[in-house]
Scaffold this active site. Structure first.
Site, PDB file in Angstrom:
ATOM      1  N   LEU A  92       0.796  -1.218   0.000  1.00  0.00           N
ATOM      2  CA  LEU A  92       0.000   0.000   0.000  1.00  0.00           C
ATOM      3  C   LEU A  92       0.839   1.283   0.000  1.00  0.00           C
ATOM      4  O   LEU A  92       0.462   2.262  -0.662  1.00  0.00           O
ATOM      5  CB  LEU A  92      -0.963  -0.007   1.183  1.00  0.00           C
ATOM      6  CG  LEU A  92      -2.160   0.929   1.055  1.00  0.00           C
ATOM      7  CD1 LEU A  92      -2.994   0.575  -0.155  1.00  0.00           C
ATOM      8  CD2 LEU A  92      -3.003   0.900   2.312  1.00  0.00           C
ATOM      9  N   VAL A 108       1.350   2.792  -3.368  1.00  0.00           N
ATOM     10  CA  VAL A 108       0.259   3.599  -3.899  1.00  0.00           C
ATOM     11  C   VAL A 108       0.158   4.925  -3.145  1.00  0.00           C
ATOM     12  O   VAL A 108      -0.053   5.980  -3.740  1.00  0.00           O
ATOM     13  CB  VAL A 108      -1.078   2.831  -3.788  1.00  0.00           C
ATOM     14  CG1 VAL A 108      -2.227   3.657  -4.354  1.00  0.00           C
ATOM     15  CG2 VAL A 108      -0.982   1.489  -4.505  1.00  0.00           C
ATOM     16  N   GLU A 109       0.321   4.861  -1.828  1.00  0.00           N
ATOM     17  CA  GLU A 109       0.142   6.058  -0.998  1.00  0.00           C
ATOM     18  C   GLU A 109       1.236   7.099  -1.211  1.00  0.00           C
ATOM     19  O   GLU A 109       0.957   8.276  -1.404  1.00  0.00           O
ATOM     20  CB  GLU A 109       0.120   5.658   0.488  1.00  0.00           C
ATOM     21  CG  GLU A 109      -1.184   5.020   0.943  1.00  0.00           C
ATOM     22  CD  GLU A 109      -2.275   6.054   1.170  1.00  0.00           C
ATOM     23  OE1 GLU A 109      -2.134   7.196   0.729  1.00  0.00           O
ATOM     24  OE2 GLU A 109      -3.292   5.696   1.782  1.00  0.00           O
ATOM     25  N   SER A 110       2.495   6.663  -1.124  1.00  0.00           N
ATOM     26  CA  SER A 110       3.600   7.626  -1.072  1.00  0.00           C
ATOM     27  C   SER A 110       4.778   7.259  -1.952  1.00  0.00           C
ATOM     28  O   SER A 110       5.790   7.957  -1.917  1.00  0.00           O
ATOM     29  CB  SER A 110       4.105   7.730   0.370  1.00  0.00           C
ATOM     30  OG  SER A 110       4.637   6.474   0.792  1.00  0.00           O
TER      31      SER A 110
END
Length: 478
Positions: free
Chosen positions: A159, A162-164
């Site tokens: 994840l 995708v986030e950072s």
């Protein structure tokens, strides 16, 4: 004494070799040592006996047997390579963390247009995962271990891509920060501390703990549906909850694919599933994930006193910039006063740091210099000059008020280095948000962040006159 022909000597030697190998596998250390002594003496007796054997012409079979015995006696012992079947491998048996994750992917990836779109995007950008591996290398093993401890799906380790994009200093236009992109309100809700010294949203240990707490809460809230939990992590539980209730009233399905959610969220989940699908089928897709060793890259040191980070770097024999890169939650030149802190260091630096730390009195964990108050000085001005907040400056100097006098001497920190988080954010290619203050101009802002005016205009689609509004938020790419 034994005497016989060459074939008998060879046979005896084979017997002794077999006995020796049996002893190595089955006897205790002391017995093995004794057996080696007995066998050595036996070989001496064997050679003596064979030298007294009549000189006869050996046939081919006897010669080959003797050569085989000689080869067996001189060949070094090599342990056989153990190939563990995939079906019984444990997570720690894998050489690469990506393989470890791949072996435990459990969320079903649907064959739909949304996932296919992002799968094609990532497949068309093969260097993306090369960059991700470089950024994730210090942190991925730790995150995977924490997820496994909670028996949560390993897809969650993907994840932060995708986030950072695995940038711990990443800041969104909405002021979300860190690998997991926590908003200030969400961070407070899950006990992630933020103060002048420290922002736990960027801290690897605390933000990962908070993120996994968050996911467990969402998973329980949304009937153990992991995709809805991931969606809620992006857009908030209220928005996902309202979408679910709306579908329930209309007798519609309440899975993620059936919900009416914001556009960002409708892309967020398919991005994660596309990456998971590519990882799971990397070989068939001819897509490479740069290997990351499946072993700890970081050691955690519990500090009970404030520590100067330049001393930490010196004692660990690493660059100061690396201290900040592994501890991105730190805002200043030291850990926070009156607070415990979990310092992350490379595993290779563990012993050196531990030895130096144990030899040093805690009162010497900070480096100070004397500052003489001049006309026009205030505690705020002195604090800003030496990068220390007023409260800490007052406590250090045992001041009960903000009043100081000319000529008074104060203890202030030695700050003879420039590796502060902003500099590291630039190093990592992160994004920050600047809120326009009274008097701000594009020229001033460009000088502050060392970027070009026309880039600020382009990043924020500003009008040609460059007019700025008070409190306006500007995206700055470092």
């Amino acid at each position: 004494m034994y005497q016989g022909n060459l074939a008998q000597c060879a046979a005896y030697a084979v017997f002794l070799l077999t006995l020796y190998q049996f002893s190595r596998r089955n006897l205790l250390l002391t017995e093995d040592f004794l057996m080696k002594k007995i066998l050595s003496l036996s070989f001496i007796l064997l050679l003596t006996a064979c030298q007294q054997t009549p000189n006869t012409t050996a046939n081919t079979e006897t010669t080959n047997q003797a050569q085989a015995v000689n080869a067996a006696l001189t060949k070094p012992h090599v342990e056989p390579e153990v190939n563990i079947p995939e079906s019984i491998k444990r997570p720690e048996d894998y050489a690469d963390v990506w393989q470890r994750i791949r072996s435990q992917l459990t969320i079903e990836v649907p064959d739909n247009e949304a996932v296919a779109k992002w799968r094609e995007y990532y497949l068309s950008h093969p260097n993306f995962m090369v960059t991700i591996s470089q950024r994730a290398e210090p942190f991925l093993y730790y995150i995977v271990e924490e997820i496994e401890k909670r028996n949560m799906p390993l897809e969650l380790a993907l994840l932060p891509i995708v986030e950072s994009a695995y940038l711990p200093y990443g800041v969104s236009s909405m002021s979300a920060a860190g690998l997991w992109q926590f908003m200030p309100v969400s961070a407070k809700r899950f006990n992630i501390e933020q103060n002048w010294w420290y922002d736990g949203r960027r801290d690897i240990v605390e933000s990962t703990r908070g993120a996994l707490d968050y996911f467990e809460f969402f998973h329980d809230t949304f009937d153990e549906d992991w995709l809805n939990a991931v969606a809620a992590f992006n857009s908030g539980e209220g928005r996902v909850g309202r979408a679910i209730r709306k579908n329930e009233r209309a007798n519609l399905a309440t899975d993620f694919w059936s919900l009416n959610l914001p556009e960002e969220t409708t892309h967020f989940v398919p991005k994660l599933l596309a990456i998971a699908d590519i990882l799971k089928n990397a070989e068939a897709l001819n897509y490479s994930f740069t290997p990351i060793e499946n072993k700890p890259a970081l050691a955690i040191f519990e500090l009970e006193e404030q520590l100067d980070l330049s001393l930490a770097a010196e004692w660990a024999n690493v660059e100061l910039a690396e201290i900040y890169q592994l501890n991105p939650g730190l805002n200043r030149w030291a850990t926070a006063p009156d607070s415990n802190y979990q310092l992350l260091l490379p595993v290779a630096a563990t012993n050196t740091f531990k030895e130096n730390l144990s030899r040093t009195d805690k009162k010497d964990w900070l480096r100070w210099q004397r500052y003489q108050v001049k006309a026009g000085d205030s505690l705020g001005k002195i604090g800003a000059l030496h990068n220390i907040d007023v409260a800490a400056l007052k406590k250090l100097n045992d001041l009960s008020s903000d009043m100081i006098r000319i000529g008074q001497e104060l203890a202030v920190p030695v700050t003879d280095y420039k590796a502060y988080p902003l500099a590291l954010a630039k190093l990592n290619g992160s994004q920050v948000t600047h809120k326009v203050k009274r008097g701000d101009t594009l020229w001033d802002i460009s000088r502050k962040y060392k970027v070009k005016v026309h880039d600020i205009v382009r990043w924020n689609n500003l009008p040609s006159d460059g007019f700025l509004k008070l409190e306006q938020k500007l995206k700055i790419i470092l």
